[in-house]
Design an enzyme around this catalytic site. Sequence first.
Site, PDB file in Angstrom:
ATOM      1  N   LYS A   1       3.195   7.312   4.868  1.00  0.00           N
ATOM      2  CA  LYS A   1       2.348   6.256   4.638  1.00  0.00           C
ATOM      3  C   LYS A   1       1.616   5.559   5.925  1.00  0.00           C
ATOM      4  O   LYS A   1       1.322   4.274   6.238  1.00  0.00           O
ATOM      5  CB  LYS A   1       3.135   5.125   3.855  1.00  0.00           C
ATOM      6  CG  LYS A   1       3.451   5.341   2.516  1.00  0.00           C
ATOM      7  CD  LYS A   1       4.286   4.138   2.072  1.00  0.00           C
ATOM      8  CE  LYS A   1       4.898   4.422   0.409  1.00  0.00           C
ATOM      9  NZ  LYS A   1       5.674   3.455   0.089  1.00  0.00           N
TER      10      LYS A   1
ATOM     11  N   ARG B   1      13.729  -3.033  -7.692  1.00  0.00           N
ATOM     12  CA  ARG B   1      12.599  -3.086  -8.304  1.00  0.00           C
ATOM     13  C   ARG B   1      12.632  -2.955  -9.753  1.00  0.00           C
ATOM     14  O   ARG B   1      13.706  -2.069 -10.479  1.00  0.00           O
ATOM     15  CB  ARG B   1      11.746  -1.820  -7.527  1.00  0.00           C
ATOM     16  CG  ARG B   1      11.481  -1.919  -6.238  1.00  0.00           C
ATOM     17  CD  ARG B   1      10.789  -0.597  -5.794  1.00  0.00           C
ATOM     18  NE  ARG B   1      10.229  -0.977  -4.394  1.00  0.00           N
ATOM     19  CZ  ARG B   1      10.830  -0.359  -3.408  1.00  0.00           C
ATOM     20  NH1 ARG B   1      12.125   0.149  -3.776  1.00  0.00           N
ATOM     21  NH2 ARG B   1      10.396  -0.362  -2.311  1.00  0.00           N
TER      22      ARG B   1
ATOM     23  N   PRO C   1       0.885  -1.176   0.155  1.00  0.00           N
ATOM     24  CA  PRO C   1       0.031   0.138  -0.244  1.00  0.00           C
ATOM     25  C   PRO C   1       0.947   1.278  -0.048  1.00  0.00           C
ATOM     26  O   PRO C   1       1.870   1.380   0.913  1.00  0.00           O
ATOM     27  CB  PRO C   1      -0.721  -0.105   1.290  1.00  0.00           C
ATOM     28  CG  PRO C   1      -0.680  -1.651   1.532  1.00  0.00           C
ATOM     29  CD  PRO C   1       0.609  -2.151   0.887  1.00  0.00           C
ATOM     30  N   GLU C   2       0.440   2.222  -0.775  1.00  0.00           N
ATOM     31  CA  GLU C   2       1.384   3.331  -0.984  1.00  0.00           C
ATOM     32  C   GLU C   2       0.524   4.671  -0.492  1.00  0.00           C
ATOM     33  O   GLU C   2      -0.764   4.190  -0.125  1.00  0.00           O
ATOM     34  CB  GLU C   2       1.795   3.455  -2.431  1.00  0.00           C
ATOM     35  CG  GLU C   2       2.915   2.452  -2.815  1.00  0.00           C
ATOM     36  CD  GLU C   2       3.200   2.647  -4.261  1.00  0.00           C
ATOM     37  OE1 GLU C   2       3.560   3.493  -4.796  1.00  0.00           O
ATOM     38  OE2 GLU C   2       3.981   1.793  -4.638  1.00  0.00           O
TER      39      GLU C   2
END
Length: 269
Positions: A57, A259, A2-3
């Site tokens: 966040k 990534r 979740p960002e």
Amino acid sequence: MPELPEVETTLRGIRPHLQGRILKSVTVREPRLRWPVSEAIYALRDCPVVALRRRAKYLLIELEHGQLLIHLGMSGTLRVVDMDLPLRKHDHVDLLLDSGKVLRFNDPRRFGSVLFQGGDQPHSLLQSLGPEPLSDSFNGQWLFARSRGRKVAVKSFIMDNATVVGVGNIYAQESLFMAGIHPSRAAGRISLARYQALAEAIKRVLAQAIEAGGTTLKDFTRADGQPGYFAQSLNVYGRAGQPCVQCDAILKADRHGQRSTAYCPQCQR
């Protein structure tokens, strides 16, 4: 993971059920999260919930004499449910409210956290953070000034919480595509004009994602249990090897850190 849009969506979903209520008690079924559940949480009783907000966040639940910090980690979700709703696997923490509802934290991978900070001082995790991307203090001039002399790739630069908070992997890729900037370009070699375009792209992409309820790829659901729908609007993330939506060139992928990063070799320079 979740960002920022997913955390903001969660905040907006749970706030009407918590703000102004009384936190009656906390039940911890699994304390072994990313950081152990704070000892002080076990003793919370009859605490008025003053406000809820987000920083980076982190979801912050402001109580009269302290603050709960919740981070969703890689797979965490929060739901407001009836207190007698049967438990699901990985339901680790319950916050019981005077309404009879429960704020239930579920986290299969246990990279999330539920922490407590007493008094008025901010938690150490909230210190040294950069500006909020949707705030007026975040703009192209800020990015340009911080990037001078930096050789790091611009994608890594904007994902650094000291530069700006909450711009994770998905939204960094989408913002760089919208601004036409190659993710591997050195941060210190980007002009002020291009940083102004990038700052606006970050704001626009995040606002659109929040409006769509976030991005559901695997685990994320909103507080009402529904998925987010921004995945249908992704232009580059997860699309390496497919045609660019703007020029039909085949999207390529590089690696930044651990990534994969998709980009258009024609549209992004």
